[in-house]
Design an enzyme around this catalytic site. Structure first.
Site, PDB file in Angstrom:
ATOM      1  N   GLY A   1       0.290  -9.843   3.112  1.00  0.00           N
ATOM      2  CA  GLY A   1       1.091  -8.819   3.772  1.00  0.00           C
ATOM      3  C   GLY A   1       0.140  -7.731   4.232  1.00  0.00           C
TER       4      GLY A   1
ATOM      5  N   HIS B   1      -4.102  -1.765   4.424  1.00  0.00           N
ATOM      6  CA  HIS B   1      -3.871  -2.738   3.358  1.00  0.00           C
ATOM      7  C   HIS B   1      -3.775  -4.101   4.042  1.00  0.00           C
ATOM      8  CE1 HIS B   1      -1.857  -4.265  -0.422  1.00  0.00           C
ATOM      9  NE2 HIS B   1      -1.513  -5.192   0.454  1.00  0.00           N
ATOM     10  N   LEU B   2      -4.843  -4.864   3.964  1.00  0.00           N
ATOM     11  CA  LEU B   2      -4.926  -6.115   4.722  1.00  0.00           C
ATOM     12  C   LEU B   2      -5.013  -7.291   3.759  1.00  0.00           C
ATOM     13  CD1 LEU B   2      -7.455  -4.981   7.487  1.00  0.00           C
ATOM     14  CD2 LEU B   2      -4.966  -4.810   7.468  1.00  0.00           C
ATOM     15  N   GLY B   3      -3.906  -7.987   3.621  1.00  0.00           N
ATOM     16  CA  GLY B   3      -3.847  -9.173   2.777  1.00  0.00           C
ATOM     17  C   GLY B   3      -2.839 -10.127   3.377  1.00  0.00           C
TER      18      GLY B   3
ATOM     19  N   ASP C   1       6.798   0.599  -4.794  1.00  0.00           N
ATOM     20  CA  ASP C   1       5.938   0.541  -3.618  1.00  0.00           C
ATOM     21  C   ASP C   1       6.393   1.483  -2.512  1.00  0.00           C
ATOM     22  OD1 ASP C   1       3.595  -0.826  -3.578  1.00  0.00           O
ATOM     23  OD2 ASP C   1       4.408  -2.694  -2.813  1.00  0.00           O
TER      24      ASP C   1
ATOM     25  N   ARG D   1       5.345  -3.634 -11.013  1.00  0.00           N
ATOM     26  CA  ARG D   1       5.359  -3.266  -9.604  1.00  0.00           C
ATOM     27  C   ARG D   1       6.702  -3.712  -9.026  1.00  0.00           C
ATOM     28  NH1 ARG D   1       4.291  -6.815  -4.554  1.00  0.00           N
ATOM     29  NH2 ARG D   1       4.252  -5.241  -2.917  1.00  0.00           N
TER      30      ARG D   1
END
Length: 286
Positions: free
Chosen positions: A180, A176-178, A117, A60
């Protein structure tokens, strides 16, 4: 049957996966290490007898700029291009490039592939990608790139399996909730807008990243408060967001636990939810 190793190198963690790829995909190992020490990966693989049985390694890579719009087999030319992109992502790209070079040394002859990404968001229309700056800066690569594209692709794949192709090709907003956090508007399976821009620091407030700020705030910090560029980067990347607002923790789980007894924790949660609603509305509009 093909054996694939995946490497996802963060600023302080390392996520690895091993997959058996054939007519179907089977996960053999998934692990998140609270370190970026790559030699641990070799040890984990050796314990299970996979170290000498890999067919490919997928990396990645956070930033592909406008050059990389799909996965690329890594050779000398691609590696040199990634090194040239380091100023666009000075926190993320150096450890990712180090992981690629480590894998090339550790698994000689094994194919190395870079998955970007930013690639998913190259379908955004020009009006979504461009900043209102003079053309010379746009041509120099100062654009809204967007990030978390690999996560978005994974969500769409899951949506196709669970709800069908018609739902996945409709109007979708992905959150996308983390550590970041970002949100992306998708239409016909393609990104049309996303909250992150030139760097992964922009957009929605995150665990320790500020999200969007008035550019004047950054100028004030440098000109009036005397912060250096490195100190500003540290502030907006590692000391702001939920951590900065609450003064307690960057971890959403901690703040939820403390919400009833700490006004600062409660306010940090309220700010996060407010911004999520605001971005959701703007993404729905486009």
């Amino acid at each position: 049957m093909t054996t694939l190793l995946t490497l996802n190198v963060g600023s302080s963690t390392l996520k690895i996966g091993v997959f058996a790829m054939g007519e179907s995909e089977r996960c053999l190992l998934r692990e998140s290490l609270e370190t970026t020490e790559l030699d641990l990966v070799r040890a984990r693989l050796a314990e299970r007898g996979w170290a000498d049985r890999l067919d490919a390694v997928a990396h990645r890579v956070v930033h592909g700029a406008t050059r990389f719009t799909r996965p690329e087999l890594i050779g000398d030319e691609v590696l040199a291009a990634l090194k040239a992109l380091r100023p666009l992502a000075p926190v993320h790209l150096p450890p990712e490039i180090a992981a690629i070079e480590w894998a090339q040394r550790t698994f000689p002859g094994v194919s190395q592939v870079a998955c970007f990404d930013t690639a998913f968001h190259r379908t955004m229309p020009p009006v979504a990608q461009r900043y209102p700056l003079p053309r010379e800066f746009t041509e120099a690569g100062i654009l809204r790139y967007g990030f978390h594209g690999l996560s978005c692709e994974g969500v769409l794949d899951a949506l196709r399996r669970e709800a069908g192709a018609e739902s996945a090709s409709g109007r979708v907003i992905i959150a996308h909730l983390g550590h970041g956090a970002s949100m992306t508007a998708v239409r016909n399976g393609q990104s049309v807008e996303t909250t992150m821009g030139f760097t992964p620091t922009g957009g929605l407030v995150m665990s320790s990243r500020s999200g969007d700020l008035d550019p004047g705030v950054l100028l004030h910090l440098i000109e009036q408060r005397g912060l250096t560029p490195a100190e500003v980067r540290e502030l907006v990347s590692r000391k702001s967001g939920l951590l900065g607002v609450s003064g307690l923790s960057a971890d959403m789980r901690d703040l939820l636990r403390l919400e009833g007894e700490s006004p600062d924790a409660a306010f940090a949660l309220e700010l996060f939810c407010y911004q999520a609603r605001r971005f959701l509305g703007s993404l729905a509009a486009v």
